[in-house]
Motif scaffolding. Structure first.
Motif, PDB file in Angstrom:
ATOM      1  N   GLN A  88       2.984  42.575  13.016  1.00 14.05           N
ATOM      2  CA  GLN A  88       4.201  41.803  12.809  1.00 14.05           C
ATOM      3  C   GLN A  88       3.885  40.310  12.797  1.00 14.05           C
ATOM      4  O   GLN A  88       3.225  39.798  13.702  1.00 14.05           O
ATOM      5  CB  GLN A  88       5.187  42.120  13.936  1.00 14.05           C
ATOM      6  N   SER A  89       4.330  39.621  11.771  1.00 12.76           N
ATOM      7  CA  SER A  89       4.125  38.175  11.675  1.00 12.76           C
ATOM      8  C   SER A  89       5.260  37.454  12.390  1.00 12.76           C
ATOM      9  O   SER A  89       6.423  37.805  12.239  1.00 12.76           O
ATOM     10  CB  SER A  89       4.092  37.741  10.210  1.00 12.76           C
ATOM     11  N   LYS A  90       4.906  36.451  13.150  1.00 13.75           N
ATOM     12  CA  LYS A  90       5.920  35.681  13.862  1.00 13.75           C
ATOM     13  C   LYS A  90       6.187  34.343  13.175  1.00 13.75           C
ATOM     14  O   LYS A  90       7.202  33.708  13.412  1.00 13.75           O
ATOM     15  CB  LYS A  90       5.478  35.453  15.310  1.00 13.75           C
ATOM     16  N   ALA A  91       5.263  33.920  12.325  1.00 12.47           N
ATOM     17  CA  ALA A  91       5.415  32.649  11.603  1.00 12.47           C
ATOM     18  C   ALA A  91       4.640  32.749  10.295  1.00 12.47           C
ATOM     19  O   ALA A  91       3.784  33.622  10.129  1.00 12.47           O
ATOM     20  CB  ALA A  91       4.889  31.490  12.449  1.00 12.47           C
ATOM     21  N   ASP A  92       4.921  31.824   9.363  1.00 10.59           N
ATOM     22  CA  ASP A  92       4.238  31.835   8.072  1.00 10.59           C
ATOM     23  C   ASP A  92       2.722  31.721   8.228  1.00 10.59           C
ATOM     24  O   ASP A  92       1.960  32.265   7.419  1.00 10.59           O
ATOM     25  CB  ASP A  92       4.740  30.688   7.196  1.00 10.59           C
ATOM     26  N   THR A  93       2.286  31.027   9.250  1.00  6.97           N
ATOM     27  CA  THR A  93       0.846  30.833   9.458  1.00  6.97           C
ATOM     28  C   THR A  93       0.139  32.111   9.886  1.00  6.97           C
ATOM     29  O   THR A  93      -1.093  32.154   9.907  1.00  6.97           O
ATOM     30  CB  THR A  93       0.610  29.745  10.529  1.00  6.97           C
ATOM     31  N   ASP A  94       0.896  33.136  10.205  1.00  8.42           N
ATOM     32  CA  ASP A  94       0.284  34.412  10.611  1.00  8.42           C
ATOM     33  C   ASP A  94      -0.138  35.272   9.424  1.00  8.42           C
ATOM     34  O   ASP A  94      -0.903  36.228   9.590  1.00  8.42           O
ATOM     35  CB  ASP A  94       1.273  35.240  11.456  1.00  8.42           C
ATOM     36  N   TYR A  95       0.362  34.978   8.226  1.00 12.68           N
ATOM     37  CA  TYR A  95       0.172  35.899   7.103  1.00 12.68           C
ATOM     38  C   TYR A  95      -1.298  36.109   6.754  1.00 12.68           C
ATOM     39  O   TYR A  95      -1.761  37.246   6.646  1.00 12.68           O
ATOM     40  CB  TYR A  95       0.948  35.411   5.864  1.00 12.68           C
ATOM     41  N   ASP A  96      -2.044  35.037   6.561  1.00 10.54           N
ATOM     42  CA  ASP A  96      -3.458  35.171   6.205  1.00 10.54           C
ATOM     43  C   ASP A  96      -4.265  35.904   7.279  1.00 10.54           C
ATOM     44  O   ASP A  96      -4.956  36.886   6.965  1.00 10.54           O
ATOM     45  CB  ASP A  96      -4.069  33.797   5.920  1.00 10.54           C
ATOM     46  N   PRO A  97      -4.212  35.458   8.538  1.00  8.81           N
ATOM     47  CA  PRO A  97      -4.997  36.169   9.556  1.00  8.81           C
ATOM     48  C   PRO A  97      -4.564  37.617   9.754  1.00  8.81           C
ATOM     49  O   PRO A  97      -5.403  38.491  10.007  1.00  8.81           O
ATOM     50  CB  PRO A  97      -4.785  35.337  10.826  1.00  8.81           C
ATOM     51  N   ASN A  98      -3.262  37.893   9.635  1.00  7.46           N
ATOM     52  CA  ASN A  98      -2.812  39.280   9.791  1.00  7.46           C
ATOM     53  C   ASN A  98      -3.344  40.154   8.665  1.00  7.46           C
ATOM     54  O   ASN A  98      -3.775  41.297   8.901  1.00  7.46           O
ATOM     55  CB  ASN A  98      -1.280  39.337   9.813  1.00  7.46           C
ATOM     56  N   LEU A  99      -3.306  39.653   7.443  1.00  8.21           N
ATOM     57  CA  LEU A  99      -3.851  40.414   6.321  1.00  8.21           C
ATOM     58  C   LEU A  99      -5.359  40.591   6.452  1.00  8.21           C
ATOM     59  O   LEU A  99      -5.901  41.672   6.179  1.00  8.21           O
ATOM     60  CB  LEU A  99      -3.524  39.692   5.006  1.00  8.21           C
ATOM     61  N   ARG A 100      -6.034  39.563   6.873  1.00  6.10           N
ATOM     62  CA  ARG A 100      -7.476  39.653   7.054  1.00  6.10           C
ATOM     63  C   ARG A 100      -7.821  40.709   8.102  1.00  6.10           C
ATOM     64  O   ARG A 100      -8.790  41.479   7.946  1.00  6.10           O
ATOM     65  CB  ARG A 100      -8.032  38.283   7.462  1.00  6.10           C
ATOM     66  N   SER A 101      -7.008  40.792   9.147  1.00  3.98           N
ATOM     67  CA  SER A 101      -7.260  41.784  10.198  1.00  3.98           C
ATOM     68  C   SER A 101      -7.087  43.208   9.688  1.00  3.98           C
ATOM     69  O   SER A 101      -7.772  44.129  10.133  1.00  3.98           O
ATOM     70  CB  SER A 101      -6.344  41.539  11.397  1.00  3.98           C
ATOM     71  N   MET A 102      -6.190  43.396   8.721  1.00  5.25           N
ATOM     72  CA  MET A 102      -6.000  44.717   8.142  1.00  5.25           C
ATOM     73  C   MET A 102      -7.236  45.158   7.347  1.00  5.25           C
ATOM     74  O   MET A 102      -7.674  46.303   7.419  1.00  5.25           O
ATOM     75  CB  MET A 102      -4.772  44.732   7.224  1.00  5.25           C
TER      76      MET A 102
END
Length: 373
Positions: A88-102
């Protein structure tokens, strides 16, 4: 803030241009393959398959957009026997790192939920060509071939909702507001506005729409998809102006509208709510007593279908476009407020759906992936 507005405006132009181009070759897109229970053999074969999802900042418990997408992932686990991972992303800045973690977790296909993840999805997919991605509500001609857009012509279903709202309104005023002024929001507002206009033309009425001017592409917006209290204040303002039906296109902020209308009902005002994305009667049951209908995207079905295709080696980058014709968008049942909709109005809406599907009635929005079809 000027940087954010610039970024959103650039995304808006990209998204609209992309889906407009896609319409030329994709207007004939059909419904996703039907999902259903799989055999034990299929489940066993998929047991090592990891399907993943990244939310936007609304979160998976938004009772709307993200939640509907996640239900598709959960259904794929049940029907196909896959494994799942979500973040779950909490802010726009989470999108890249969250996708990278996937990608690092070994996800075979990662579904990103929402227009705002467009840039991050393109960047991570380009850097990881052996991984597959799907993105809900965004298309870009520069996407690499490992990204499949899932987009919806929600203007069609919102047109029905606008006609319904105009027909049910007792005050002659209805209203809408959005989270952000981006295509995946304004497409609802465009359709709603045109549905009200069509009702007025057919009936010789003058029902007024507050909160959105389609010609100017300008209206009332919260500024995000989080500020529930602001959604409540905006709705209270509409009610004070005489609106008795409100359509919030703002994900979880719709709860603020629901709260304002519940309070108005308790005070003797007979106002109603229209939900978006999911059937709010099921996902936001606190508002059952005031919920007229919902403008739905059948996101769960599309998500499971894309995952199923990938498990069978059938992944492709051709966008799935949801319409009234293929069941990708729909007007939800009237549920507890069924008796508030006159039988002749129900019949008119049923016929209007057929007319839109056949092309007899044209529904257009500059944000529509199949505009004019």
């Amino acid at each position: 803030m000027s940087s954010l507005r610039h970024r959103l405006a650039r995304k808006s132009l990209l998204g609209v241009a992309a889906v407009g181009a896609s319409a030329l070759v994709l207007a004939g897109c059909g419904a996703p393959p039907p999902s259903g229970g799989s055999s034990g053999g299929t489940s066993a074969a998929n047991s090592s398959y990891l399907g993943c999802m990244v939310s936007d900042s609304g979160g998976f418990d938004d009772k709307s957009f993200n939640q509907s997408g996640y239900e598709g992932l959960q259904q794929a686990v049940k029907d196909l026997g896959i494994q799942e991972k979500h973040v779950q992303s909490k802010a726009d800045t989470d999108y890249d790192p969250n996708l990278r973690s996937m990608v690092q977790a070994g996800c075979k296909l990662t579904v990103t939920v929402g227009f705002l993840l467009g840039d991050a999805t393109k960047n991570i997919a380009t850097a990881n060509p052996n991984s597959h991605f799907a993105i809900i509500d965004y298309s870009d001609p520069s996407f690499p071939k490992n990204v499949k857009p899932i987009v919806y012509d929600t203007a069609q279903a919102a047109f029905l909702a606008g006609y319904l709202a105009a027909g049910v309104s007792k005050s002659g005023k209805v209203a809408t507001f959005g989270g952000l002024n981006i295509p995946t929001v304004t497409i609802f507002m465009d359709g709603f506005a045109d549905g009200v206009k069509y009702y007025n033309q057919k009936k010789g009425k003058s029902v007024q729409l507050l909160g959105w001017d389609k010609d100017k592409q300008d209206g009332v917006f919260v500024g995000d998809f989080k500020s529930i209290d602001k959604g409540k204040v905006l709705t209270q303002g509409f009610l004070q102006q005489g609106a008795d039906i409100v359509l919030p296109v703002a994900g979880p902020v719709g709860a603020g509208a629901g709260s304002a209308i519940l309070e108005a009902k308790a005070a003797g005002t007979n106002a109603k709510l229209i939900w978006v994305d999911s059937d709010g009667y099921l996902t936001a049951p606190d508002y059952k007593s005031i919920l007229l209908t919902s403008v739905q995207k059948t996101m769960a079905t599309a998500v499971e279908s894309v995952i199923k295709d990938d498990t069978q080696g059938k992944f492709d980058a051709k966008p799935y476009v949801g319409t009234l014709a293929n069941g990708g968008v729909a007007l939800a049942p009237y549920h507890d407020l069924d008796s508030s909709v006159p039988s002749d109005l129900k019949s008119e809406i049923d016929q209007l759906k057929k007319d839109i599907t056949s092309g007899t009635v044209k529904v257009s929005s500059k944000s529509s992936p199949v505009s004019g079809s």
